[in-house]
Each structure stands twice: as structure tokens, then as C-alpha cells.
Design an enzyme around this catalytic site. Structure first.
Site, mmCIF file in Angstrom:
data_model
loop_
_atom_site.group_PDB
_atom_site.id
_atom_site.type_symbol
_atom_site.label_atom_id
_atom_site.label_comp_id
_atom_site.label_asym_id
_atom_site.label_seq_id
_atom_site.Cartn_x
_atom_site.Cartn_y
_atom_site.Cartn_z
ATOM 1 N N ARG A 1 9.104 -6.108 2.034
ATOM 2 C CA ARG A 1 8.426 -6.362 0.770
ATOM 3 C C ARG A 1 9.435 -6.330 -0.380
ATOM 4 O O ARG A 1 10.322 -5.464 -0.409
ATOM 5 C CB ARG A 1 7.326 -5.338 0.527
ATOM 6 C CG ARG A 1 6.250 -5.372 1.593
ATOM 7 C CD ARG A 1 5.023 -4.600 1.183
ATOM 8 N NE ARG A 1 4.007 -4.668 2.215
ATOM 9 C CZ ARG A 1 3.161 -5.684 2.378
ATOM 10 N NH1 ARG A 1 3.225 -6.711 1.536
ATOM 11 N NH2 ARG A 1 2.276 -5.694 3.339
ATOM 12 N N ASN B 1 2.289 -2.652 -3.025
ATOM 13 C CA ASN B 1 3.687 -2.800 -3.396
ATOM 14 C C ASN B 1 3.937 -2.667 -4.900
ATOM 15 O O ASN B 1 4.969 -2.157 -5.329
ATOM 16 C CB ASN B 1 4.215 -4.145 -2.898
ATOM 17 C CG ASN B 1 5.719 -4.142 -2.741
ATOM 18 O OD1 ASN B 1 6.298 -3.162 -2.275
ATOM 19 N ND2 ASN B 1 6.363 -5.232 -3.127
ATOM 20 N N PRO C 1 -3.799 -7.340 -2.137
ATOM 21 C CA PRO C 1 -4.546 -6.574 -3.133
ATOM 22 C C PRO C 1 -4.351 -5.073 -2.955
ATOM 23 O O PRO C 1 -4.191 -4.574 -1.849
ATOM 24 C CB PRO C 1 -5.996 -6.987 -2.854
ATOM 25 C CG PRO C 1 -5.902 -8.312 -2.190
ATOM 26 C CD PRO C 1 -4.651 -8.253 -1.375
ATOM 27 N N GLU C 2 -4.361 -4.366 -4.073
ATOM 28 C CA GLU C 2 -4.201 -2.918 -4.039
ATOM 29 C C GLU C 2 -5.554 -2.262 -4.271
ATOM 30 O O GLU C 2 -6.566 -2.937 -4.488
ATOM 31 C CB GLU C 2 -3.159 -2.495 -5.064
ATOM 32 C CG GLU C 2 -1.924 -3.373 -4.981
ATOM 33 C CD GLU C 2 -0.620 -2.694 -5.372
ATOM 34 O OE1 GLU C 2 -0.591 -1.471 -5.551
ATOM 35 O OE2 GLU C 2 0.384 -3.424 -5.478
ATOM 36 N N LYS D 1 -8.028 -0.233 1.006
ATOM 37 C CA LYS D 1 -7.966 -1.681 0.829
ATOM 38 C C LYS D 1 -8.999 -2.412 1.680
ATOM 39 O O LYS D 1 -8.943 -3.632 1.823
ATOM 40 C CB LYS D 1 -6.562 -2.183 1.163
ATOM 41 C CG LYS D 1 -5.467 -1.556 0.297
ATOM 42 C CD LYS D 1 -4.121 -2.116 0.676
ATOM 43 C CE LYS D 1 -3.014 -1.435 -0.113
ATOM 44 N NZ LYS D 1 -1.683 -1.977 0.198
#
Length: 276
Positions: free
Chosen positions: A250, A165, A2-3, A51
Site C-alpha cells: 500500500r 491506509n 473504504p475505511e 469495514k
């Protein structure tokens, strides 16, 4: 993972469900805190920090959690069936007379004194969605290591907190450079625009169920998740390769035409995975 916008939404849901209410059920299913009992205490607030989630509880206590890749907090009206996953994945239960918050697959869960929250989040840079946001400090942090790849610098939560990401890839597209460009080579005008752009993207999405960076209905993102599909600006196929963030590789997306600069060749494994 999660961002910042997603964590902000999770904090708001938890706050709306728990804040100002007395806990009637408390179950922390991690060995270190398994005997902790928070029943009878009032939840004061739930605050996002980058986060991280900080649930502050009467008596000077904070329940710190981090979702990482698979974690989630689910809210249920009392009496409703819990559907967030099998019981063995539950790490925390916080209940009131009306609702119950259930934490699934939480890789980080700790109970600490509120006065000691800095132990958990003190290393973070300015929070893009927080009251401590400082664009000058965030930019200075990003530019501190001129040889570091821009994508890595954006993901480093010690520089600025909240970018994941997806936003990394979208920001690099909007800045018109590859994620592998050394931050010291970022043109001055684009560097100056970076903090404003990052904050604008997260603020625009913090109240939205579907993340959007393009403003186009049905075409929500410019590059993320669009490998081999045509760029929305120039039509060039979007490319995909891995980029590290200091802890893991990533998947990273970019347009080789709209984003000039250094970039790796896609790995054979990546190419095969998108032709099967």
C-alpha cells in the site's frame, strides 16, 4: 479501500432507506445465492462492523457485504436511473416500494443466518465505531507482536477494526513516528494515546463528506496523498514508499523530519511516477 468512517456512512444510508420496510425486490447476482428470494421480508437494520456491512432481515437472515477497493452501495428513488456502473457490475438489488439499494462490484456478498454472523466478522478486533469498542484490548492487540511495523499492525483488522491506509498514515504522523517503527519501540506515552487518537479521528469523520485530520480548510490531511509536497508542520517534502499489510503493498506517506525512525528509500518506480 473504504475505511471505517466511510463504511459507517454507507450503513447509515442503507439503514435509512431500507430498515423497517418490506422488500418488494430481491436479486443476489452471485452463483451461490442466485436463487435466494428475500421478497416479502422486512429489513430490520443495517449495521457496520469495521469495514463490513451486515444487513439483517426478518427470519433470522443477514446479508453480509464488504466493499474492499471498488465496491459501493447506491440508493435510488424508484423510477430514477441507476448510475453506479454498467449492469454487469451489479451484484445485489434490494428494493422496497420507495427506494432501491444497488450493490456494485461487491467482492464479498453472502447470505447467512444472523446467528452465524461471527463466521464473517468474529475475527475482527474491537470496532472503533461500534458498541464493542475496548481501548485496552485494542492496544494489547496492537502491541502483541513487538517486532511488527506499526503501520502493518494498525491495518490488521484483527487488532482493531476500522483503520485503513489513510488513517494509518495520518495516525503515524500524529504519533510522530514512521509507519515502519516496530510497535515495541513506540514510546509508552504515545502507545497509551493510540486508541484514543484512532477513535477520535474516526468519530470526527464519520459524519463528514470529506475526510479531515488537520482541522485546516483546504489542507485536509497531513501526509496522505501529499508526496513531494511540503510538510504542513516543518516544510520537509513528504515521502512515499510501499508498505505491506499482510495481503498487498500500500502507498505509505510520511514526513522524514516529523516522523523519525526506520523507513525505506522510495523505489525508482515511485520516484519516476511522481516526476512524469
Amino acid at each position: 479501500m473504504p475505511e471505517g468512517d466511510t463504511v459507517w456512512q454507507a450503513a447509515r444510508r442503507l439503514h435509512d432507506a431500507l430498515a423497517g420496510r418490506v422488500l418488494t425486490r430481491s436479486d443476489l447476482r452471485v452463483p451461490r445465492f442466485a436463487t435466494a428470494d428475500l421478497t416479502g421480508r422486512t429489513v430490520l437494520d443495517v449495521t457496520p462492523r469495521g469495514k463490513h456491512l451486515l444487513t439483517r432481515i426478518e427470519g433470522g437472515l443477514t446479508l453480509h457485504s464488504h466493499l474492499r477497493m471498488d465496491g459501493a452501495w447506491k440508493i435510488y428513488e424508484n423510477g430514477r436511473r441507476w448510475t453506479g456502473g454498467p449492469g454487469h457490475q451489479i451484484r445485489a438489488i434490494l428494493g422496497t416500494t420507495e427506494r432501491t439499494a444497488v450493490g456494485y462490484r461487491l467482492p464479498v456478498l453472502e447470505l447467512l443466518r444472523t446467528a452465524d454472523e461471527s463466521r464473517a466478522v468474529g475475527h475482527l478486533g474491537p470496532d472503533l465505531l461500534g458498541p464493542d469498542w475496548d481501548p485496552d484490548r485494542a492496544l494489547a492487540n496492537v502491541l502483541r507482536d513487538p517486532a511488527r511495523a506499526l503501520g502493518e499492525a494498525l491495518l490488521d483488522q484483527r487488532n482493531l477494526a476500522g483503520i485503513g491506509n489513510v488513517f494509518k498514515c495520518e495516525m503515524c504522523f500524529l504519533l510522530g513516528v514512521t509507519p515502519w517503527l516496530p510497535v515495541g519501540d513506540l514510546p509508552a506515552d504515545r502507545a497509551a494515546h493510540l486508541p484514543e487518537l484512532a477513535k477520535k479521528l474516526l468519530e470526527f469523520n464519520r459524519d463528514r463528506p470529506i475526510r479531515v485530520t488537520t482541522g485546516r480548510r483546504g489542507q485536509d490531511l497531513y501526509v496522505y496523498g501529499r508526496a513531494r509536497r511540503p510538510c504542513l508542520r516543518c516544510g520537509t517534502p513528504i515521502r512515499l514508499a510501499d508498505q505491506g499489510d499482510g495481503s498487498r503493498e500500500r502507498p505509505t506517506y510520511w514526513c522524514p523530519t516529523c516522523q523519525p525512525g526506520p523507513s525505506p528509500a522510495p523505489s525508482p518506480a515511485r520516484r519516476r511516477s511522481h516526476t512524469m
